[in-house]
Design a protein around this motif. Structure first.
Motif, short mmCIF file in Angstrom:
data_model
loop_
_atom_site.label_atom_id
_atom_site.label_comp_id
_atom_site.label_asym_id
_atom_site.label_seq_id
_atom_site.Cartn_x
_atom_site.Cartn_y
_atom_site.Cartn_z
N UNK A 9 0.84 -1.20 0.00
CA UNK A 9 0.00 0.00 0.00
C UNK A 9 0.87 1.25 0.00
N UNK A 10 0.39 2.34 -0.60
CA UNK A 10 1.17 3.58 -0.61
C UNK A 10 1.22 4.22 0.78
N UNK A 11 2.18 5.11 0.96
CA UNK A 11 2.41 5.76 2.26
C UNK A 11 1.15 6.42 2.84
N UNK A 12 0.34 7.14 2.04
CA UNK A 12 -0.86 7.76 2.64
C UNK A 12 -1.83 6.73 3.22
N UNK A 72 -3.34 -2.64 -13.65
CA UNK A 72 -3.45 -1.94 -12.37
C UNK A 72 -4.91 -1.95 -11.93
N UNK A 73 -5.14 -1.89 -10.64
CA UNK A 73 -6.50 -1.97 -10.12
C UNK A 73 -6.66 -1.15 -8.85
N UNK A 74 -7.90 -0.77 -8.57
CA UNK A 74 -8.19 0.04 -7.40
C UNK A 74 -8.36 -0.81 -6.14
N UNK A 75 -7.88 -0.26 -5.04
CA UNK A 75 -7.99 -0.93 -3.74
C UNK A 75 -8.17 0.11 -2.65
N UNK A 76 -8.52 -0.39 -1.47
CA UNK A 76 -8.46 0.40 -0.25
C UNK A 76 -8.41 -0.58 0.92
#
Length: 187
Positions: A9-12, A72-76
């Motif tokens: 996951x990215x830093x934010x 690429x795909x969206x996540x949370x």
């Protein structure tokens, strides 16, 4: 070399989750858990274990193909769960079918490169937050995070990560993780 394939996951997103986890550390029983450090937060796709160095060139090319075949795909980060009272984790939401497909492709790439892999079972996307040496009641922790809805981000890389385990007997030492290689998805 001890390796696994992962989506990082990215830093934010990590920072947002870190802020949500801070209050959990003061819940009753939190002091008996071994909390993972934020530098190690990841969604494991395939655990490869110890990999002989002679297999690495073929493994790299096969993982690269797996990445390029997956867009690429969206996540949370979303909600939470537990495994048998021994692991507390944050879940995932978004394009989970694509995440599962990438897991299958990473697993197959490793197997075809000659890495002895365990049987691939249904993938449960999770980011481990804490572990317990003995079964523990993790209900208060999962309840505290059940409504967590992290920010949306795009998973754009497949990473091959080296896991460096801590030396036994050193209190509080965490495993260290270093990205060995990463490939852009769909490129």
């Amino acid at each position: 070399m001890r390796l696994f394939a992962a989506v990082l996951p990215p830093a934010p997103a990590v920072e947002e989750l870190r802020r949500a986890v801070v209050p959990l550390r003061s819940l009753p029983g939190a002091d008996t858990l071994r909390w993972t450090g934020t530098p190690g937060w990841h969604y494991t796709l395939a655990f490869l274990g110890e990999v002989d160095e002679e297999l690495l060139p073929d493994l790299y090319s096969r993982l690269e193909r797996a990445a390029h075949r997956t867009g690429a795909f969206g996540m949370r980060v979303h909600g939470s769960g537990r495994f048998d009272g021994r692991a507390l984790w944050a879940g995932a939401a978004g394009a989970l079918d694509t995440l599962r497909l990438l897991s299958e492709r990473a697993h197959a790439a490793a197997r075809r490169a000659g890495v002895p892999m365990e049987e691939h079972r249904r993938y449960t996307p999770h980011l481990t937050l804490a572990r317990s040496r003995v079964p523990a009641d993790l209900t208060p922790f999962t309840a505290a995070l059940e409504g967590f809805e992290g920010l949306h981000w795009e998973a754009g890389e497949l990473s091959l990560v080296r896991s460096i385990l801590p030396v036994d007997g050193v209190p509080g030492e965490q495993p260290r993780y270093e990205v060995v290689r990463a490939w852009g998805l769909g490129r």
